[in-house]
Design a protein around this motif. Structure first.
Motif, PDB file in Angstrom:
ATOM      1  N   SER A  73       4.479  12.458   6.215  1.00 49.37           N
ATOM      2  CA  SER A  73       4.639  13.613   5.323  1.00 49.37           C
ATOM      3  C   SER A  73       4.846  14.896   6.115  1.00 49.37           C
ATOM      4  CB  SER A  73       3.427  13.748   4.398  1.00 49.37           C
ATOM      5  OG  SER A  73       2.268  14.133   5.120  1.00 49.37           O
ATOM      6  N   GLY A 110       0.784  -1.224   0.000  1.00 47.35           N
ATOM      7  CA  GLY A 110       0.000   0.000   0.000  1.00 47.35           C
ATOM      8  C   GLY A 110       0.813   1.268   0.000  1.00 47.35           C
ATOM      9  N   SER A 111       2.104   1.191   0.383  1.00 45.61           N
ATOM     10  CA  SER A 111       2.956   2.385   0.430  1.00 45.61           C
ATOM     11  C   SER A 111       3.925   2.457  -0.738  1.00 45.61           C
ATOM     12  CB  SER A 111       3.757   2.407   1.741  1.00 45.61           C
ATOM     13  OG  SER A 111       2.900   2.436   2.864  1.00 45.61           O
ATOM     14  N   TRP A 145       0.712  15.319  -0.922  1.00 45.51           N
ATOM     15  CA  TRP A 145      -0.182  14.853  -1.995  1.00 45.51           C
ATOM     16  C   TRP A 145       0.082  13.405  -2.406  1.00 45.51           C
ATOM     17  CZ3 TRP A 145       3.226  18.954  -2.427  1.00 45.51           C
ATOM     18  CH2 TRP A 145       4.395  18.709  -3.153  1.00 45.51           C
ATOM     19  N   GLU A 146       1.015  12.742  -1.717  1.00 46.94           N
ATOM     20  CA  GLU A 146       1.295  11.345  -2.022  1.00 46.94           C
ATOM     21  C   GLU A 146       0.745  10.389  -0.965  1.00 46.94           C
ATOM     22  OE1 GLU A 146       5.536  11.387  -4.377  1.00 46.94           O
ATOM     23  OE2 GLU A 146       5.599  11.785  -2.219  1.00 46.94           O
ATOM     24  N   VAL A 147       0.020  10.916   0.022  1.00 51.72           N
ATOM     25  CA  VAL A 147      -0.375  10.089   1.155  1.00 51.72           C
ATOM     26  C   VAL A 147      -1.896   9.977   1.251  1.00 51.72           C
ATOM     27  CG1 VAL A 147       1.707  10.698   2.418  1.00 51.72           C
ATOM     28  CG2 VAL A 147      -0.358  12.061   2.745  1.00 51.72           C
ATOM     29  N   GLU A 148      -2.327   8.953   1.992  1.00 52.16           N
ATOM     30  CA  GLU A 148      -3.759   8.723   2.187  1.00 52.16           C
ATOM     31  C   GLU A 148      -4.088   8.369   3.628  1.00 52.16           C
ATOM     32  OE1 GLU A 148      -4.850   5.675  -0.520  1.00 52.16           O
ATOM     33  OE2 GLU A 148      -4.518   6.880  -2.325  1.00 52.16           O
ATOM     34  N   THR A 149      -3.348   7.450   4.234  1.00 52.15           N
ATOM     35  CA  THR A 149      -3.669   6.970   5.569  1.00 52.15           C
ATOM     36  C   THR A 149      -3.110   7.920   6.640  1.00 52.15           C
ATOM     37  OG1 THR A 149      -1.634   5.662   5.823  1.00 52.15           O
ATOM     38  CG2 THR A 149      -3.488   4.629   4.667  1.00 52.15           C
ATOM     39  N   GLN A 190       0.655   7.726   7.059  1.00 52.12           N
ATOM     40  CA  GLN A 190       1.353   8.366   5.945  1.00 52.12           C
ATOM     41  C   GLN A 190       1.315   9.884   6.071  1.00 52.12           C
ATOM     42  OE1 GLN A 190      -0.613   6.751   2.506  1.00 52.12           O
ATOM     43  NE2 GLN A 190       0.489   4.807   2.589  1.00 52.12           N
ATOM     44  N   ILE A 191       0.193  10.410   6.558  1.00 51.55           N
ATOM     45  CA  ILE A 191       0.083  11.862   6.766  1.00 51.55           C
ATOM     46  C   ILE A 191       1.103  12.325   7.798  1.00 51.55           C
ATOM     47  CG2 ILE A 191      -1.417  13.698   7.642  1.00 51.55           C
ATOM     48  CD1 ILE A 191      -3.784  12.157   6.430  1.00 51.55           C
TER      49      ILE A 191
END
Length: 218
Positions: free
Chosen positions: A124, A85-86, A113-117, A120-121
């Motif tokens: 970033s 997922g990453s 702008w490359e993260v979702e979870t 991941q935020i």
């Protein structure tokens, strides 16, 4: 480290050997001038560096210490890590021109702008904080480049960081990168924490260049 992560040992010993051979600390250089201490030391650290780098290459599966062989192994690592997922699309190049992009990937990404979870935020945001700190402490980075020979430990940190970036740019997974970069971040932090303001005593440039202690943070 030799048994578990031989490639990390190779990076660290290579950086230390280069710092010892190229660097020259003022007082120590004057004290050993004309003696055989430095030549003997150069031979010893060179032999240790060859051993450590060879063992690291063997652990990574590099067949020969050549650019083509290292490039091939990095590309194989890229293929094997670009999953999950990453995962993200990455490029591998040992060219010095590719170093800035590789440094951004290894030390800073993922960007917002490359993260979702949520995890991941957070990663970033950590990268953005590091960018801000680098901009704020850019004079420290410049000072460390000017004084790499006078203070070999600075050369060690630069070599460690650059070598780490060149090798770990092959990782195509943010989860792996965020974990692995923690090993090299202390070296980068030291380069960002040098005292850069003028000292009170004239000619006290050596003290101004020393890595920061609690009372020397700029």
């Amino acid at each position: 480290v030799w048994v578990v992560r031989a490639h990390l040992l190779g990076i660290a010993v290579l950086a230390a050997a280069l710092a010892y051979v190229v660097g020259r600390s003022g007082r120590r250089a004057a004290a050993t001038e004309g003696s055989i201490v430095k030549p003997i030391g150069v031979i010893l650290v060179s032999l240790i560096a060859v051993f450590a780098v060879t063992q690291g290459a063997k652990a990574l599966g590099v067949e020969a210490l050549s650019l083509d062989s290292i490039q091939s192994e990095l590309e194989a690592t890229q293929f094997s890590t670009t999953q999950g997922g990453s995962k993200f699309e990455s490029s591998v190049s040992l060219s010095p021109l590719a170093l800035p992009a590789a440094a951004v990937t290894v030390l800073i990404r993922p960007v917002p702008w490359e993260v979702e979870t949520p995890n991941q935020i957070l990663a970033s945001l950590e990268g953005l904080a590091l960018v801000g700190f680098i901009v704020y402490r850019r004079r420290s980075l410049a000072a460390s480049l000017r004084r790499v020979r006078a203070f070999p430990f600075l050369l060690y940190c630069w070599t460690l960081t650059i070598t780490y970036v060149m090798l770990f740019q092959a990782f195509g997974n943010f989860g792996l990168l965020v974990r692995q970069r923690s090993i090299v971040l202390p070296a980068l932090y030291l380069l960002l924490c040098l005292r850069t303001e003028p000292t009170d005593a004239a000619g006290d440039d050596a003290a101004a260049a020393e890595p920061a202690t609690a009372d020397r943070l700029g």
